[in-house]
Scaffold this active site. Sequence first.
Site, PDB file in Angstrom:
ATOM      1  N   MET A  81       8.257  28.737  59.853  1.00  0.00           N
ATOM      2  CA  MET A  81       8.710  27.268  59.630  1.00  0.00           C
ATOM      3  C   MET A  81      10.082  27.118  60.267  1.00  0.00           C
ATOM      4  SD  MET A  81       6.242  26.084  58.274  1.00  0.00           S
ATOM      5  CE  MET A  81       6.836  24.439  58.204  1.00  0.00           C
ATOM      6  N   GLU A  82      11.090  27.852  60.235  1.00  0.00           N
ATOM      7  CA  GLU A  82      12.396  27.808  60.878  1.00  0.00           C
ATOM      8  C   GLU A  82      12.346  27.612  62.376  1.00  0.00           C
ATOM      9  OE1 GLU A  82      11.728  29.562  58.310  1.00  0.00           O
ATOM     10  OE2 GLU A  82      13.216  28.767  56.859  1.00  0.00           O
ATOM     11  N   LEU A 126       8.783  23.555  50.045  1.00  0.00           N
ATOM     12  CA  LEU A 126       8.616  24.411  49.317  1.00  0.00           C
ATOM     13  C   LEU A 126       8.969  25.837  50.254  1.00  0.00           C
ATOM     14  CD1 LEU A 126       5.071  23.701  47.925  1.00  0.00           C
ATOM     15  CD2 LEU A 126       7.100  23.693  46.910  1.00  0.00           C
ATOM     16  N   CYS A 127       9.912  25.671  51.136  1.00  0.00           N
ATOM     17  CA  CYS A 127      10.564  26.722  52.275  1.00  0.00           C
ATOM     18  C   CYS A 127      11.816  27.148  51.313  1.00  0.00           C
ATOM     19  CB  CYS A 127      10.961  26.085  53.273  1.00  0.00           C
ATOM     20  SG  CYS A 127       9.826  26.347  54.591  1.00  0.00           S
ATOM     21  N   HIS A 128      11.947  28.507  51.405  1.00  0.00           N
ATOM     22  CA  HIS A 128      13.200  29.173  50.733  1.00  0.00           C
ATOM     23  C   HIS A 128      14.465  28.804  51.730  1.00  0.00           C
ATOM     24  CE1 HIS A 128      10.089  31.305  48.841  1.00  0.00           C
ATOM     25  NE2 HIS A 128      10.703  31.333  47.833  1.00  0.00           N
ATOM     26  N   ASP A 134      15.998  11.443  71.759  1.00  0.00           N
ATOM     27  CA  ASP A 134      17.217  10.624  71.599  1.00  0.00           C
ATOM     28  C   ASP A 134      18.369  10.647  72.441  1.00  0.00           C
ATOM     29  OD1 ASP A 134      18.910   9.011  69.665  1.00  0.00           O
ATOM     30  OD2 ASP A 134      20.126  10.825  69.675  1.00  0.00           O
TER      31      ASP A 134
END
Lengths: 281, 151
Positions: A112-113, A74-76, A127
Amino acid sequence: MSLTHINARGEAHMVDVADKPESTREASASGLIRMQPETLALLAEGGLPKGDVLATARIAGIQAAKRTHELIPLCHALALSKVAIDFELDEPECCVHVTATCRLTGRTGVEMEALTAVSVACLTLYDMCKAVDKGMEIGAIHLDTKTGGKSGDYRRDEAWGARAVAPSIIESSPSPIVTGEGVSGEVSVGHRCDIATPCLRVKCLAELRERLGVGDVSVPLERLPSSDVAGLKTALKALDARFEGLDQGRVLCAVNQVMASDATPLTDNDEVAFFPPVTGG
Amino acid sequence: MIRVQESVFDAGIELRALLEGRSDIGAVVSFTGLVRDFNERPEVQALTLEHYPGMTEVALDEIVEQARSRWVLQGVTVIHRIGRLEPADPIVLVVVASAHRRAAFDACDFIMDYLKTRAPFWKKEHTASGDYWVSERDGDHQDARRWEMST
């Protein structure tokens, strides 16, 4: 308080942000990855089989920030003006601290970013190093600060008190600036002035660039209380608290590539560089 | 001639180039600065030299012009390297040619003193215990001030 991503029927929905006012939003998040001392030593000296680990993880974090909307339902999709990823190698604690700062001028926050950037930078470190150490552990990923927007500013240390932050994370060593090799980790495309606006081009070089986390920035001339270098410093500090660092230690200045002082006058399109004392030869 | 470059230089070739076809030169002095494997910390494994493109060349040019205004010089070469260098690599070369040795010695000394305190280069050293930016040395500033007092 209600959950903004759930509608009246309890269904997930994306918040309509079209009517929200635009403001400058910034968020910083951090996390860490613990590893064997030998792995950390290999990382520090660049001896790992997949090559330049920190530079790769930095690019991965920047890319992840830009693609957060593809990962979190639901992130833009946001046009970030800045993403900066920093690493701090912590030998006593056998871990790498990862910090991400995201910024934009827009209608939604960028926490969120920043969190996604930290997560993916940590995963990339895993990794890149897993050939020599499979027991690495990623942890303590959290939002540190968030500014701008309706819900107001947030600082984790204030919100949680001292218990939130493990001592190993906030302890800072008095040693000289230590940074990873490779690029400075700065992707700054923000604060472009439009062509009609008289503007200054400001650069921070070498140790100062890494200390402030700022490479290039444009400043509209109208923001300066006085049209000289002293006025520019005042405007920069009002723009971003990190520029308080311009007063720490000896910082030199050049205007259009000629050494300058606080009283040097500035006009449209001048190039102003701040840098530490020179150490060539 | 002033050059800022990543690639290595050969002091011998540069010195011969400065002297080629000239019979009016009585003295040539050259200084080469090298990367040491110890500095503020031991075990320097490499260093990265950053500069401020544009300003660097202008600053070096100005230093050489100042030297030319103080001494009669027949030729000057300044080469400074940038990028990643390892111990024993040459960093900087100053070659000064003059009719007499005193002018050549002094001008070479002067150019290095001013280069170290005025040209926009910065060193970041990579050591066994991490990377750090080299800090300025008081001694370099004292050296540069000698030239102000003697005139």
